[in-house]
Design a protein around this motif. Structure first.
Motif, PDB file in Angstrom:
ATOM      1  N   VAL A 221     -13.055   6.471  46.042  1.00 45.97           N
ATOM      2  CA  VAL A 221     -12.899   5.463  44.988  1.00 45.97           C
ATOM      3  C   VAL A 221     -14.047   4.464  45.028  1.00 45.97           C
ATOM      4  O   VAL A 221     -14.643   4.128  43.994  1.00 45.97           O
ATOM      5  CB  VAL A 221     -11.548   4.735  45.141  1.00 45.97           C
ATOM      6  CG1 VAL A 221     -11.526   3.460  44.297  1.00 45.97           C
ATOM      7  CG2 VAL A 221     -10.404   5.648  44.729  1.00 45.97           C
ATOM      8  N   LEU A 222     -14.384   3.983  46.227  1.00 39.85           N
ATOM      9  CA  LEU A 222     -15.474   3.009  46.350  1.00 39.85           C
ATOM     10  C   LEU A 222     -16.805   3.596  45.911  1.00 39.85           C
ATOM     11  O   LEU A 222     -17.631   2.904  45.320  1.00 39.85           O
ATOM     12  CB  LEU A 222     -15.561   2.509  47.792  1.00 39.85           C
ATOM     13  CG  LEU A 222     -14.412   1.607  48.256  1.00 39.85           C
ATOM     14  CD1 LEU A 222     -14.564   1.265  49.724  1.00 39.85           C
ATOM     15  CD2 LEU A 222     -14.366   0.334  47.409  1.00 39.85           C
ATOM     16  N   THR A 223     -17.006   4.886  46.197  1.00 35.68           N
ATOM     17  CA  THR A 223     -18.235   5.553  45.753  1.00 35.68           C
ATOM     18  C   THR A 223     -18.344   5.529  44.237  1.00 35.68           C
ATOM     19  O   THR A 223     -19.397   5.226  43.666  1.00 35.68           O
ATOM     20  CB  THR A 223     -18.267   7.004  46.257  1.00 35.68           C
ATOM     21  OG1 THR A 223     -18.200   7.005  47.679  1.00 35.68           O
ATOM     22  CG2 THR A 223     -19.556   7.694  45.815  1.00 35.68           C
ATOM     23  N   VAL A 224     -17.229   5.855  43.579  1.00 35.17           N
ATOM     24  CA  VAL A 224     -17.215   5.867  42.114  1.00 35.17           C
ATOM     25  C   VAL A 224     -17.337   4.463  41.554  1.00 35.17           C
ATOM     26  O   VAL A 224     -18.053   4.223  40.580  1.00 35.17           O
ATOM     27  CB  VAL A 224     -15.916   6.543  41.604  1.00 35.17           C
ATOM     28  CG1 VAL A 224     -15.799   6.417  40.089  1.00 35.17           C
ATOM     29  CG2 VAL A 224     -15.871   8.006  42.022  1.00 35.17           C
ATOM     30  N   VAL A 225     -16.637   3.501  42.182  1.00 35.80           N
ATOM     31  CA  VAL A 225     -16.636   2.123  41.702  1.00 35.80           C
ATOM     32  C   VAL A 225     -18.037   1.529  41.709  1.00 35.80           C
ATOM     33  O   VAL A 225     -18.462   0.871  40.743  1.00 35.80           O
ATOM     34  CB  VAL A 225     -15.678   1.261  42.552  1.00 35.80           C
ATOM     35  CG1 VAL A 225     -15.960  -0.224  42.345  1.00 35.80           C
ATOM     36  CG2 VAL A 225     -14.238   1.570  42.209  1.00 35.80           C
ATOM     37  N   GLN A 227     -20.739   2.961  41.363  1.00 35.09           N
ATOM     38  CA  GLN A 227     -21.592   3.615  40.375  1.00 35.09           C
ATOM     39  C   GLN A 227     -21.304   3.120  38.965  1.00 35.09           C
ATOM     40  O   GLN A 227     -21.995   3.478  38.020  1.00 35.09           O
ATOM     41  CB  GLN A 227     -21.390   5.137  40.433  1.00 35.09           C
ATOM     42  CG  GLN A 227     -21.903   5.764  41.723  1.00 35.09           C
ATOM     43  CD  GLN A 227     -21.593   7.243  41.824  1.00 35.09           C
ATOM     44  OE1 GLN A 227     -20.829   7.795  41.029  1.00 35.09           O
ATOM     45  NE2 GLN A 227     -22.187   7.905  42.815  1.00 35.09           N
ATOM     46  N   MET A 228     -20.258   2.285  38.829  1.00 36.86           N
ATOM     47  CA  MET A 228     -19.896   1.750  37.521  1.00 36.86           C
ATOM     48  C   MET A 228     -20.930   0.726  37.064  1.00 36.86           C
ATOM     49  O   MET A 228     -21.488  -0.018  37.861  1.00 36.86           O
ATOM     50  CB  MET A 228     -18.518   1.068  37.572  1.00 36.86           C
ATOM     51  CG  MET A 228     -17.360   1.994  37.787  1.00 36.86           C
ATOM     52  SD  MET A 228     -15.795   1.058  37.832  1.00 36.86           S
ATOM     53  CE  MET A 228     -14.617   2.401  38.007  1.00 36.86           C
ATOM     54  N   GLY A 233     -14.985  -3.911  35.701  1.00 39.00           N
ATOM     55  CA  GLY A 233     -14.274  -2.728  36.178  1.00 39.00           C
ATOM     56  C   GLY A 233     -14.347  -2.605  37.685  1.00 39.00           C
ATOM     57  O   GLY A 233     -13.377  -2.226  38.338  1.00 39.00           O
ATOM     58  N   GLN A 234     -15.514  -2.935  38.240  1.00 36.96           N
ATOM     59  CA  GLN A 234     -15.672  -2.899  39.696  1.00 36.96           C
ATOM     60  C   GLN A 234     -14.730  -3.889  40.372  1.00 36.96           C
ATOM     61  O   GLN A 234     -14.065  -3.562  41.354  1.00 36.96           O
ATOM     62  CB  GLN A 234     -17.118  -3.222  40.068  1.00 36.96           C
ATOM     63  CG  GLN A 234     -18.117  -2.138  39.717  1.00 36.96           C
ATOM     64  CD  GLN A 234     -19.534  -2.541  40.115  1.00 36.96           C
ATOM     65  OE1 GLN A 234     -19.795  -3.686  40.453  1.00 36.96           O
ATOM     66  NE2 GLN A 234     -20.438  -1.585  40.062  1.00 36.96           N
ATOM     67  N   THR A 235     -14.670  -5.101  39.820  1.00 37.74           N
ATOM     68  CA  THR A 235     -13.825  -6.137  40.408  1.00 37.74           C
ATOM     69  C   THR A 235     -12.358  -5.745  40.378  1.00 37.74           C
ATOM     70  O   THR A 235     -11.639  -5.904  41.370  1.00 37.74           O
ATOM     71  CB  THR A 235     -14.012  -7.468  39.652  1.00 37.74           C
ATOM     72  OG1 THR A 235     -15.388  -7.840  39.696  1.00 37.74           O
ATOM     73  CG2 THR A 235     -13.163  -8.555  40.269  1.00 37.74           C
ATOM     74  N   LYS A 236     -11.900  -5.208  39.250  1.00 30.29           N
ATOM     75  CA  LYS A 236     -10.498  -4.817  39.115  1.00 30.29           C
ATOM     76  C   LYS A 236     -10.154  -3.688  40.072  1.00 30.29           C
ATOM     77  O   LYS A 236      -9.109  -3.716  40.741  1.00 30.29           O
ATOM     78  CB  LYS A 236     -10.209  -4.386  37.673  1.00 30.29           C
ATOM     79  CG  LYS A 236      -8.763  -3.989  37.438  1.00 30.29           C
ATOM     80  CD  LYS A 236      -8.531  -3.596  35.990  1.00 30.29           C
ATOM     81  CE  LYS A 236      -7.072  -3.181  35.777  1.00 30.29           C
ATOM     82  NZ  LYS A 236      -6.829  -2.780  34.363  1.00 30.29           N
ATOM     83  N   ALA A 237     -11.028  -2.688  40.159  1.00 29.84           N
ATOM     84  CA  ALA A 237     -10.758  -1.534  41.028  1.00 29.84           C
ATOM     85  C   ALA A 237     -10.740  -1.939  42.494  1.00 29.84           C
ATOM     86  O   ALA A 237      -9.859  -1.540  43.259  1.00 29.84           O
ATOM     87  CB  ALA A 237     -11.806  -0.451  40.780  1.00 29.84           C
TER      88      ALA A 237
END
Length: 320
Positions: A221-225, A227-228, A233-237
């Motif tokens: 999840v952090l890898t994908v986050v 890359q956003m 969106g990063q903060t929410k995830a």
């Protein structure tokens, strides 16, 4: 030797978390307050998710299940501990001890597995958002919950039936504040080393495997986050995942500490102190970590409070 009109063979004696000093009385009051707050927090979260249609999603369905489990979890140990302290009667029947052991193992195992499924939910939502409605459908959510309850209950039943057919002949005093397998084994007058390997295996399957799955899920999840391109969106995830990871780490690390150590390394005082974390602190923190760090839950609380204010104002103006 007898206790009241009953033979001691039908009883265990819980040594308890507190004695009867001034400091222990203060700690007892603190535990009662934490217990009440935990129950209230979990009940409010369940009602909030139930009443607000915007929260009728897989994530909040699993969260409501977690709150329900936490209510049972903390109620399995604390009320008996409170009763024993107030009545100065530390006995518990063998049947009562057996029931407490089963319920505690079943609920604890269910929570351990459910936390793993909750991390899978966040993994799918962030890493495979287009497939989320299919991979986390209502039917799959119920299947997950059913599997956690069923598998954990079977595991708890097997361990409980085995332990309570062993001969307890060394002592009837359990140096703990509730009936738990690591605290019961020292009372057995036969070699339990082989059985301890079974406890270790169960702990690795029910506790360590979900915890490793959570860590693997959030690593992805952090890898994908990161890359956003969207900072929002990063903060929410990160906020959602970090909340789950905080709760999961506290729960898994303390339970693994208790259930994967050899019997020779157990210390009653340490076991009781660690048990406070996974029996009281974790059920207390779960609703607050998820609600206070989740904007959707905060909005739902405001909508509910706003609705109540509207009703009160309407009734007030109708009267005057």
């Amino acid at each position: 030797m007898k206790i009241g009109n009953q033979s001691i063979e039908t009883y265990f004696i819980l040594f308890g978390l507190f004695q009867y000093g001034q400091m222990d009385a203060f700690l007892f009051v603190a535990i009662v307050i934490l217990f009440s707050v935990a129950l209230m927090g979990n009940i409010i979260l369940i009602l909030l998710i139930r009443l607000d249609t915007r929260l009728h999603t897989p994530m909040y369905f699993l969260l409501s299940q977690l709150s329900f489990i936490d209510m049972i979890y903390i109620s399995t140990t604390v009320p008996k501990m409170m009763t024993n302290f107030l009545s100065n009667n530390k006995t518990i029947t063998v049947l009562g001890c057996e029931i407490q052991t089963f319920v505690f193992l079943a609920i604890g195992g269910t929570e351990a597995l459910l936390l793993g499924f909750m991390s899978y939910d966040r993994y799918v939502a962030i890493c495979h958002p287009l497939h989320y409605p299919v991979l986390m459908s209502k039917k799959i959510c119920w299947f997950m919950v059913t599997c956690t309850w069923l598998s954990s209950s079977i595991n708890a039943l097997v361990h409980t039936l085995y332990v309570f057919q062993l001969p307890f002949c060394r002592s009837r005093i359990i140096n703990h504040f509730f009936c738990e397998i690591p605290s019961l084994l020292p009372l057995v007058c036969q070699d339990t080393s082989q059985y301890e390997y079974t406890v270790l295996l169960s702990g690795l399957i029910i506790l360590l495997l979900p915890f490793m799955a959570i860590l693997a899920s959030y690593a992805r999840v952090l890898t994908v986050v990161f890359q956003m391109s969207s900072g929002k969106g990063q903060t929410k995830a990160v906020s959602t995942c970090s909340s789950h990871l905080i709760v999961a780490s506290l729960f898994y690390m303390t339970t693994l500490y208790t259930y994967t150590r050899p019997h020779s390394l157990h210390s009653p005082e340490q076991d009781k102190a660690v048990a406070v974390f996974y029996t009281i602190i974790t059920p207390l923190l779960n609703p607050f970590i998820y609600s206070l760090r989740n904007k959707e839950v905060i909005r739902a609380i405001r909508r509910m409070l706003g609705g109540y204010n509207t009703i009160i104002n309407y009734d007030y103006h109708a009267l005057y």
